[in-house]
Design an enzyme around this catalytic site. Structure first.
Site, short mmCIF file in Angstrom:
data_model
loop_
_atom_site.label_atom_id
_atom_site.label_comp_id
_atom_site.label_asym_id
_atom_site.label_seq_id
_atom_site.Cartn_x
_atom_site.Cartn_y
_atom_site.Cartn_z
N GLY A 165 38.73 37.06 39.94
CA GLY A 165 40.07 36.59 40.28
C GLY A 165 40.43 35.23 39.69
CE1 TYR A 202 50.56 39.29 41.70
CE2 TYR A 202 52.65 38.83 42.79
CZ TYR A 202 51.28 38.90 42.82
OH TYR A 202 50.59 38.55 43.96
CG LEU A 203 52.29 46.27 39.44
CD1 LEU A 203 51.42 47.51 39.49
CD2 LEU A 203 53.64 46.61 38.81
CE LYS A 237 37.45 45.21 43.79
NZ LYS A 237 36.52 45.78 42.80
CD GLU A 275 38.20 46.60 39.31
OE1 GLU A 275 37.31 46.37 40.13
OE2 GLU A 275 38.94 45.69 38.86
CD GLU A 287 38.31 43.92 35.89
OE1 GLU A 287 37.77 43.34 34.93
OE2 GLU A 287 38.18 43.53 37.07
NE ARG A 291 30.32 43.74 37.59
CZ ARG A 291 31.03 43.90 38.70
NH1 ARG A 291 30.57 44.64 39.68
NH2 ARG A 291 32.22 43.36 38.83
NE ARG A 337 33.04 43.29 48.53
CZ ARG A 337 33.17 43.01 47.24
NH1 ARG A 337 33.06 41.75 46.83
NH2 ARG A 337 33.43 43.95 46.36
#
Ligand code: ADP
Length: 446
Positions: A165, A202-203, A237, A275, A287, A291, A337
């Site tokens: 980000g 920018y949505l 996230k 993504e 993007e 990985r 998380r």
């Protein structure tokens, strides 16, 4: 199959990879900094090598030290986990040049997708839809103005080498464009040593939906469905779900078909994640991560496939041995998380853990390297536990997550468990009716 793998990471993901190795009968080598001598990934490994001082630059990012550790212990392959060197094409090349196997995609694909401009042009050429924006790099303010006029405000200026980000700035109108453009460039240069930027519309109300891919070395590519990672703070996230409460099985299949066809065309191998932003029934690629992702467990819970095991098998040259029709999904999974941070200010809270009492029971999974008496170091990412629940449907996964969060006790360091409890109780979350902007407002108001 390999007999010994070095895991070039720490924390919960190092343990996660160790677990897959152990089940496959593969010996593990842990590398660690001096700050991590007492860490769980070190305690549970078959062999350990100290590779440097606490600063990641001198330990977990120290390529010569990691390669030397692999060579002296006789490891045949290196699993990079996520973060650190996992998307460093130069490292992947060095691993291969030393006759070792990098458990991941080819260095060429790591490099290609690491540059987000190249990633977008590559995907567009393969028929994957994009968010409207600049055709490539935006080198100066004049071009930035012209792109913004074409796609319409608000616009997002993004770092070509971006991640986490950083290097991302919104301009809501022509007056704020110059400042956003310069800030994005400066931040990109400081964070990535590369000030190249590009632009996107920018949505205003998208969801972040990503697709898990696996490809083998024999031309087979499959997908494992989507994850909804719309619950974010500062583009990071916090909570993920599989599947998405917002898309149908038909939409998932259609997206999967496009993505698999694209990756098959350029011969992608190992794990990868595409993504997308999803708004008004349209997917737009943003993007690709080359990985394993932090949030991979939610996919594992609904597909009942060990993705790390698959990564290792693929790198050992084994064919997948199954096709898309053999992959099915059962129920719903959620991951919270949990970071060692103040749940209100998000200030890091490293220190000595007192009690660590994880929840249990049917449908509950904990991926964590914490234990009572462990000192959370201040030098690394603040993620200390991933709590994952699985249920026959979303309501059951939510009920389980609620009671698991109630049972979870961590003392000594502050954690974001109270924030997750509040999210799980919120009617908007329960309805599954959120966009990528929702959590930021929720955090501000609560
Ligand atoms: P990074 O690699 O830094 O994580 P991404 O391109 O994956 O950057 O974007 C991170 C997050 O930023 C996305 O999940 C989404 O929430 C937000 N974002 C990215 N692009 C856009 C866009 N064009 N419009 C609105 N939000 C966006």
């Amino acid at each position: 199959m390999f007999s010994k793998i070095l895991i070039a990471n720490r924390g919960e993901i190092a343990l996660r990879v160790q677990r897959a190795c152990r089940e496959l009968g593969i010996a593990t080598v842990a590398v660690h900094s001096t700050a991590d001598a007492e860490a769980m990934h070190v305690r549970l490994a078959d062999e350990t090598v100290c590779i440097g001082p606490p600063q990641a630059r001198e330990s977990y990012l120290n390529m010569p030290a990691i390669l030397t550790a692999a060579l002296i212990t006789g490891a045949e392959a290196i699993h990079p986990g996520y973060g650190f060197l996992s998307e460093n094409a130069g490292f992947a090349e060095m691993v291969e040049a030393h006759g070792l196997v990098f458990i991941g995609p080819s260095p060429t694909h790591v490099r290609m997708m690491g540059d987000k401009i190249t990633a977008k042009t590559t995907m567009a050429a393969l028929g994957v839809p994009l968010v409207p924006g600049s055709a490539g790099e935006v080198p100066d303010l004049r071009m930035a103005r012209s792109v913004a006029e074409t796609v319409g405000y608000p616009v997002l200026i993004k770092a070509a080498a971006g991640g986490g980000g950083r290097g991302m700035k919104v301009a809501y109108d022509p007056a704020s464009l110059e400042e956003a453009f310069l800030l994005a460039r400066t931040e990109a240069a400081a964070a990535f040593g590369n000030d190249a930027v590009y632009m996107e519309k920018y949505l205003d109300r998208p969801r972040h939906i990503e697709l898990q891919i696996l490809g083998d070395n024999h031309g087979n590519v499959v997908h494992f469905g989507e994850r909804d990672c719309s619950l974010q703070r500062r583009h990071q996230k916090l909570l993920e779900e599989a599947g998405s409460p917002a898309i149908t099985a038909a939409a998932r299949d259609a997206l999967g078909e496009t993505a698999v066809a694209a990756l098959q065309r350029f011969g992608y191998r190992n794990a990868g994640t595409l993504e997308f932003l999803y708004q008004d029934g349209q997917f737009a690629f943003i993007e690709m991560n080359t990985r394993l992702q932090v949030e991979h467990p939610v996919t594992e819970m609904v597909s009942n496939v060990d993705l790390v095991r698959e990564q290792i098998r693929i790198s050992a040259g084994e064919p997948l041995g199954y096709g898309q029709a053999d992959i099915s999904f059962s129920g719903h999974a959620i991951e919270c998380r949990i970071t060692a941070e103040d749940p209100e200010s998000f200030a890091p809270s490293p220190g000595l853990v007192g009690v660590f009492h994880p929840p249990g029971g049917l449908g509950v999974r904990i991926d964590s390297a914490l234990y009572g008496g462990y000192r959370v170091p201040a030098h690394y990412d603040s993620l200390v536990a991933k709590l994952i629940t699985h249920g026959r449907d979303r309501a059951e996964a939510i009920a389980r997550m609620r009671r698991a969060l109630e049972e979870f006790v961590i003392t000594g360091v502050k954690t974001t468990i109270p924030l997750h409890r509040r999210i799980l109780d919120d009617p908007t979350f329960m309805a599954g009716d959120y966009t990528i902007h929702w959590l930021e407002r929720f955090v501000a108001q609560n």
